[in-house]
Scaffold this motif. Sequence first.
Motif, short mmCIF file in Angstrom:
data_model
loop_
_atom_site.label_atom_id
_atom_site.label_comp_id
_atom_site.label_asym_id
_atom_site.label_seq_id
_atom_site.Cartn_x
_atom_site.Cartn_y
_atom_site.Cartn_z
N ASN A 9 0.85 -1.17 0.00
CA ASN A 9 0.00 0.00 0.00
C ASN A 9 0.90 1.24 0.00
OD1 ASN A 9 -2.05 1.82 0.24
ND2 ASN A 9 -2.62 1.27 2.32
N ASP A 15 -5.17 0.67 4.93
CA ASP A 15 -6.55 0.22 4.75
C ASP A 15 -6.89 -0.71 5.92
OD1 ASP A 15 -9.02 -0.30 3.76
OD2 ASP A 15 -8.33 -1.75 2.28
N ASN A 132 1.02 -3.60 5.86
CA ASN A 132 0.39 -2.49 5.17
C ASN A 132 0.27 -2.83 3.69
OD1 ASN A 132 -0.73 -0.06 4.58
ND2 ASN A 132 1.11 1.15 4.93
N THR A 133 -0.74 -3.63 3.38
CA THR A 133 -0.99 -4.07 2.01
C THR A 133 -2.42 -3.76 1.62
OG1 THR A 133 -1.59 -6.27 2.79
CG2 THR A 133 0.71 -5.94 2.10
N GLN A 134 -2.69 -3.89 0.35
CA GLN A 134 -4.05 -3.75 -0.15
C GLN A 134 -4.31 -4.84 -1.17
OE1 GLN A 134 -4.46 0.09 -1.89
NE2 GLN A 134 -2.89 -0.24 -3.42
#
Length: 190
Positions: A9, A15, A132-134
């Motif tokens: 992200n 998110d 912290n990924t999407q």
Amino acid sequence: MYMDKMVRNDSYEPDLRKEGKYICPMPKPPSPPMGVESWHAHLAPHERLFYHQTMSSVRYSKRFRATASIPKDSLDFQLQARYDHGRETFPEKVDAVLQRDTCGATPSWAAPYGQSEVGSNARMNLFRVLRNTQVVRVKMQDSLGHPLIIGGCKEKIHPSRVKLICSGVHTQLVNNGFSRQTSDGNFFRY
């Protein structure tokens, strides 16, 4: 065919919609000028630090309300740990704080007969964001090595037209007489 893929992200805000809800929005940086694709390239270092939110800063912010099942202190961490004192005889000190979300659905060495431990399907019910990924939908590549082209009608032709089917010797159409072929001019009967 599409598949969901986890990517980094690069936004100014993580998110965390699975973990809770935003009561009010976080501070949004000013929009970048034309030709700049990143949100932070035009900002001064102190402005970049102000607008960039980490996962921890969002979780402890007053603008974010987390769900009740997220541990808040050390007692909650120990109560939700994967450690079961009825199964493990000599546990390590770290076993009292290991969470099922971070360990995955692996069978425990203390479970009898190699069974999975209680609650090992936590991977399926994972609601905490660990990185912290999407999630991005990506088009899958063809496994055969060549693209599959799916054809279709480009235009809608009225069904009463005669030339809808391939013309040939064995084709029966409305014209019951002799006609010439368009390619070489020979006679054949429809």
